[in-house]
Scaffold this motif. Structure first.
Motif: not given
Length: 180
Positions: A51-65
């Motif tokens: 259900g997250a609204q995530i735009g194109p080209g988004v970078l979510v690195r490891h270890g993100v909570r």
């Protein structure tokens, strides 16, 4: 007035999804998404699936909570660095081309210190576009950070930040003493 944590009810707080979805999210986010070997494309796809609204080209690195993905929106081409914690009991909206650096805490949750049962006192966080929140900064509930603002490393943000403003952490004690 004495505080009774045993009387806490969480009255008025809506988690936004049924218990089964919450449990599934906590399992997936812990077992798969936080791992270094999980590709960004899988992280983003799973966040969207929950259900997250995530735009194109988004970078979510490891270890993100991310506490509840259904209460998260991230604009195009933004970055979320390692070990970021988005404690979004309420909505967190992040604009486009924004960098949330390593170890940042975005915390929408709090408690009412005047409540005899320490009930929630939560509020959303809004981060504009082209914002940089540097390493280990903390942004607390109810804050809006305007477009093009910069929040320096380790800064604590408790009030709104105007567009284009710079917020820095206080200097450490050894930086204020004279040099020899």
């Amino acid at each position: 007035m004495p505080r009774s944590l045993a009387g806490f009810t969480g009255a008025g707080y809506d988690k936004g999804r049924p218990l089964l979805v919450q449990a599934l999210w906590l399992t997936v986010s812990t077992v798969i998404l936080g791992r270094w070997w999980c590709p960004n494309s899988v992280r983003v796809a799973m966040l969207r699936a929950f259900g997250a609204q995530i735009g194109p080209g988004v970078l979510v690195r490891h270890g993100v909570r991310i506490h509840w993905p259904w209460k998260l929106s991230i604009g195009a081409d933004s970055w979320v660095g390692e070990d970021v914690w988005i404690l979004n009991l309420e909505p967190v909206n992040i604009g486009a081309n924004t960098c949330i650096s390593q170890g940042v805490l975005l915390c929408t949750g709090s408690h009412d210190r005047r409540s005899p049962t320490f009930e929630f006192d939560n509020a959303p966080i809004t981060v504009g576009s082209s914002v940089w929140i540097a390493a280990r900064a903390t942004v607390l509930r109810g804050v809006t950070i305007g477009d093009d603002a910069t929040v320096g490393a380790t800064a604590l943000v408790t009030r709104d930040v105007l567009p284009g403003a710079v917020v820095l952490a206080p200097p450490s004690a050894d930086m204020t003493s004279p040099t020899n």
